[in-house]
Design an enzyme around this catalytic site. Structure first.
Site, PDB file in Angstrom:
ATOM      1  N   HIS A  22     -19.173 -31.976  24.212  1.00 36.26           N
ATOM      2  CA  HIS A  22     -20.226 -31.072  24.687  1.00 36.26           C
ATOM      3  C   HIS A  22     -20.026 -30.773  26.168  1.00 36.26           C
ATOM      4  CE1 HIS A  22     -24.828 -30.125  24.390  1.00 36.26           C
ATOM      5  NE2 HIS A  22     -24.231 -29.325  25.241  1.00 36.26           N
ATOM      6  N   ASP A  44     -22.598 -33.321  27.876  1.00 39.31           N
ATOM      7  CA  ASP A  44     -23.374 -32.115  28.193  1.00 39.31           C
ATOM      8  C   ASP A  44     -23.150 -31.735  29.670  1.00 39.31           C
ATOM      9  OD1 ASP A  44     -24.965 -29.881  28.039  1.00 39.31           O
ATOM     10  OD2 ASP A  44     -26.824 -30.942  27.586  1.00 39.31           O
ATOM     11  N   PHE A  56     -31.746 -26.210  34.459  1.00 46.96           N
ATOM     12  CA  PHE A  56     -31.552 -27.506  33.807  1.00 46.96           C
ATOM     13  C   PHE A  56     -30.071 -27.867  33.792  1.00 46.96           C
ATOM     14  CE2 PHE A  56     -35.404 -25.824  31.760  1.00 46.96           C
ATOM     15  CZ  PHE A  56     -36.254 -26.918  31.810  1.00 46.96           C
TER      16      PHE A  56
END
Ligand SMILES: [Zn+2]
Length: 424
Positions: A56, A301, A319
């Site tokens: 990710h 991520d 974010f």
């Protein structure tokens, strides 16, 4: 590697005792004597791991090369011990057609030291209105479908994508969020958000999304991969539905395993992520999920943003945090060193399972195996300062911290991709 390398008495997690490993001609040889002219590394206490794979990663190219490029993102990955990664499709323009998949693969072939796998969007322009060119993207080599960063609001569209995924054998990655519930929230909805006066994101937003997406995949008799799980009940739902026979897999990020909402501290935007950092109770449930196999993958991520963007006030800053350079030393520092996680488990969650999920053969550290390996030194420290960061962005929650353990070398085939040995 022009000169062969001889690792004297290195620890290999699958072996009972330290071994001598010769790295020569793209292969590893266990227990052989050191030939003349070889570079000898006294590797006592160091650990030889298979190259990790990040499931990710946001590489931002094309479109936001000021925050990251495929070259800088993969350089960050190598520095962190990753020898492969899966690039998310939320670029600008997004990867929602075969031509875009091809163009990302082409740039990667020219600028990345490691293989880059590509995910394509579920919906065109990630707008959630119509399906993207799934068949075409699959043909060009996309290995996951995801609108990551956003949820697919329309369940009928997601259901159609899941049917395609079953027929084509391509994995759907679900970003689970009920948008009406998360709204304009900036952090976990709870005591800390009330105190800081920030709008909250209720855990229900994620938990209801997880339940819905697993149910839809099960009804299509296909697999689904739940991205970045963060809550107790999210983990419980995955555990229960796995027992019931659904084909669900799940991932967690290092930052959700390490931090909780109290770490937001004085409105530090390097702790603003989506889904948000939750409570300590949630954090413990995530670790339990990793330990009992409910959570299959640990993925970064990696989400680079420029300093300009992250320097805004907490509510309006974007974010996401970066993670490729710090994941391995951080997981060692917080979990392996205190005995909460074993190397075997980390290898399973970060090198083996992510590759298997997209049909790639995982590397192994074994006698005769091809070289795809990381030499990790638990006794050295990783100082996370500006000069250490290879990413174009600095939005890591570890900035200014020191983590115990350091990636010394990363080797792939006959190439030395990273060599920090001797560097202070
Ligand atoms: Zn993401």
């Amino acid at each position: 590697m022009s000169t062969p390398i001889f690792l004297h008495q290195v620890t290999v997690p699958s072996q009972f005792a330290p071994v001598d490993v010769l790295l020569e001609g793209g292969r590893m040889k266990f227990g052989a004597p050191a030939p003349a002219g070889v570079r000898i590394i006294i590797a006592q206490g160091m650990v030889l791991l298979p190259g990790l794979f990040d499931f990710h990663a946001h590489l931002r190219e094309p479109g936001r090369e000021d925050a990251e490029s495929i070259a800088s993102g993969t350089a960050a990955a190598v520095q962190g011990g990753f020898t492969g990664l899966l690039a998310m499709p939320d670029t600008n323009p997004p990867v929602d057609n075969g031509g875009m998949v091809q163009s990302v693969l082409d740039i990667a072939a020219k600028t990345s030291p490691i293989p880059v796998s590509v995910a394509g969007c579920i919906t065109r322009r990630r707008a959630g209105e119509e399906l993207a060119e799934i068949g075409e993207m699959h043909l060009r080599g996309a290995v996951m479908l995801t609108d990551d960063g956003d949820t697919v609001i329309n369940p009928l569209l997601l259901r159609s994508a899941l049917q395609y995924s079953r027929d084509l054998g391509i994995l759907v990655g679900a970003h689970c969020d009920v948008r009406e519930l998360s709204g304009s929230g900036a952090m976990h909805d709870g005591r800390v958000s009330y105190r800081l006066g920030l709008p909250g994101i209720h855990p229900c937003a994620e938990e209801i999304g997880i339940a819905r997406d697993i149910r839809l995949a099960h009804s299509c008799r296909t697999r689904i991969h739940i991205k970045h799980v963060t809550t107790v009940r999210g983990v419980e739902t995955i555990r229960r539905t796995k027992r019931e026979g659904t084909r669900v897999t799940a991932e967690v990020t290092p930052h959700h395993l390490i931090f909780c909402d109290t770490d937001v501290g004085d409105y530090d935007t390097n702790f603003k992520v989506k889904p948000p950092l939750r409570t300590d109770e949630d954090r413990c449930a995530l670790l339990e999920g990793v330990l009992d196999g409910t959570i299959d993958v640990i993925a970064t991520d990696h989400c680079p943003h420029t300093e300009f963007e992250k320097n805004r006030d907490f509510a309006s800053a974007p974010f996401g945090v970066t993670g490729l350079e710090t994941a391995l030393p951080a997981l060692h520092h917080y979990f392996i060193r205190p005995g909460l996680l074993t190397w075997d488990m980390l290898i399973e969650r970060m090198a083996v399972t992510p590759r298997r999920l997209i049909g790639q053969r995982p590397p192994s550290v074994a006698d005769g195996a091809e070289i795809n390996a990381v030499l990790f030194n638990p006794a050295a420290a990783t100082k996370v300062k500006r000069s250490f960061v290879k990413s174009r962005s600095l939005n890591t929650p570890f900035l200014g911290r020191e983590l115990q353990g350091r990636v010394e070398m990363v080797m792939l085939g006959d190439r030395m991709l990273h060599d920090a040995s001797g560097v202070e």
